[in-house]
Enzyme design. Structure first.
Site, mmCIF file in Angstrom:
data_model
loop_
_atom_site.group_PDB
_atom_site.id
_atom_site.type_symbol
_atom_site.label_atom_id
_atom_site.label_comp_id
_atom_site.label_asym_id
_atom_site.label_seq_id
_atom_site.Cartn_x
_atom_site.Cartn_y
_atom_site.Cartn_z
ATOM 1 N N GLY A 1 0.817 -1.216 0.000
ATOM 2 C CA GLY A 1 0.000 0.000 0.000
ATOM 3 C C GLY A 1 0.847 1.260 0.000
ATOM 4 N N ALA A 2 0.206 2.405 0.366
ATOM 5 C CA ALA A 2 0.855 3.725 0.236
ATOM 6 C C ALA A 2 1.375 3.854 -1.196
ATOM 7 C CB ALA A 2 1.965 3.918 1.262
ATOM 8 N N HIS B 1 4.390 1.721 -8.033
ATOM 9 C CA HIS B 1 3.436 0.608 -7.927
ATOM 10 C C HIS B 1 2.525 0.573 -9.159
ATOM 11 C CE1 HIS B 1 4.075 1.505 -3.487
ATOM 12 N NE2 HIS B 1 4.367 0.227 -3.547
ATOM 13 N N SER C 1 7.438 4.393 -0.801
ATOM 14 C CA SER C 1 6.400 4.774 0.174
ATOM 15 C C SER C 1 7.016 5.526 1.347
ATOM 16 C CB SER C 1 5.682 3.530 0.698
ATOM 17 O OG SER C 1 5.178 2.788 -0.389
#
Ligand code: AMP
Length: 318
Positions: A43-44, A49, A207
């Site tokens: 995530g983040a 990504h 991140s």
């Protein structure tokens, strides 16, 4: 949970926080003869990504992104609790690509049925260890790390059952560890590695960059510049000896460390390590042979934020 499978309207990305629900979706993909590409993340999400998601969509019918902050790859003193969790913006970013077919957001209790504690001596259950490739480089300061990564990736692969899985070259050792794991465990998954996305000044997207203050952000390119100088000493000057290759990199880092000290900016810059290894074995090289594929990599602390980066020599892809 702001998004759930039951509330997913047309055009929305279904979000699965239960493994059984995800498996039902996966069976449908199989029935419809759709190939599945998989992008595991914590995530983040940032452009790096999203570049994996877009690469996956080019090669697969349906792309699954998992978001799971994996306790098993954190040590007790590391930033598990502080690791950024930004689901709502992550969801929006994935929706904006138009390339994500499903989000897997598994719970720790389902991922680790035997429980998981960060204290390794107290851990119970089944873990995956890729021997020979996990103890060096990032494995020196983080001896627990690749066992945690290999374990969670195996679990996620068992849930998602992708045809292809996408990893960033930013985490070069992770690419090598996972590729070997897929091979050793005879997993029917094609592993793909995607080049590092960088900010305009060369800083590898991460991140953890959000922890940098504006003053820190200004000097944070030091590692990329150091690795570039080392590469230049191979490509430009034809250096083959480790010491000669790494010397300009150490030079740049020492210079920045000193500048930050002199300017009394209120934080320190510190080199963790620089490394030059063979791509296949991840053994440190004293001498780089002609055309030998190698990874130049390192880690630095800018304040308390640890940044990693790498560039490849004599190789396009990991
Ligand atoms: P993480 O959420 O940090 O576990 O990263 C998930 C995946 O994204 C991993 O395969 C990373 O290597 C990849 N990734 C992270 N940063 C970048 C980047 N700057 N460029 C490309 N891929 C990245």
């Amino acid at each position: 949970m702001s998004h759930s499978t039951s509330s997913a309207a047309a055009g929305d990305i279904p979000v699965f926080d239960r493994i059984d629900d995800f498996r039902a979706w996966r069976r449908e993909q199989l029935k419809q003869n759709k190939t599945v590409g998989f992008v595991p993340t914590m995530g983040a999400l940032h452009e790096g990504h999203l570049s994996l998601v877009k690469a996956a969509k080019e090669e697969c019918d349906s792309v699954v992104v998992s978001i799971f902050v994996n306790p098993a790859q954190f040590a007790p003193h590391e930033d598990l609790d502080q690791y950024p969790r930004t689901f709502d913006t992550d969801y929006q970013s994935l929706a904006s690509t138009g390339a994500c077919a499903a989000i897997l957001l598994p719970r720790v209790s389902e991922m680790y049925p035997s429980g998981i504690t960060l204290d390794r001596s107290q851990q119970r259950g089944t873990f995956v260890d890729v021997l020979g490739l996990s103890h060096q480089m990032e494995g020196i300061p983080r001896p627990h790390f690749f066992r945690g990564v290999a374990t969670v990736v195996t679990k996620l692969f068992n849930i998602v059952q992708p045809e292809r899985a996408y990893f960033g070259q930013k985490d070069a050792q992770q690419c090598v560890v996972v590729r070997n794991m897929v091979n050793d465990l005879l997993l029917p998954i094609r592993m793909r590695s995607i080049p590092t996305c960088r900010e305009a000044d060369g800083l590898a997207m991460s991140s953890r960059n959000r922890y940098l203050t504006p003053e820190m952000r200004k000097v944070a390119t030091l590692l990329y510049r150091a690795l570039g100088a080392a590469r230049q000493s191979v490509v430009g000057s034809g250096n083959k000896e480790r010491k000669q290759i790494l010397e300009p990199a150490y030079g740049i880092i020492e210079e920045v460390v000193q500048q930050v000290k002199d300017q009394q900016l209120g934080f320190d810059v510190r080199l963790d390590y620089l490394s030059l290894v063979d791509v296949a074995t991840l053994t440190e090289l004293e001498q780089l042979e002609e055309s030998q594929p190698a990874i130049l990599s390192g880690a630095v602390y800018v304040g308390t934020t640890r940044l990693i980066d790498n560039i490849l020599l004599n190789a396009e892809e990991l």
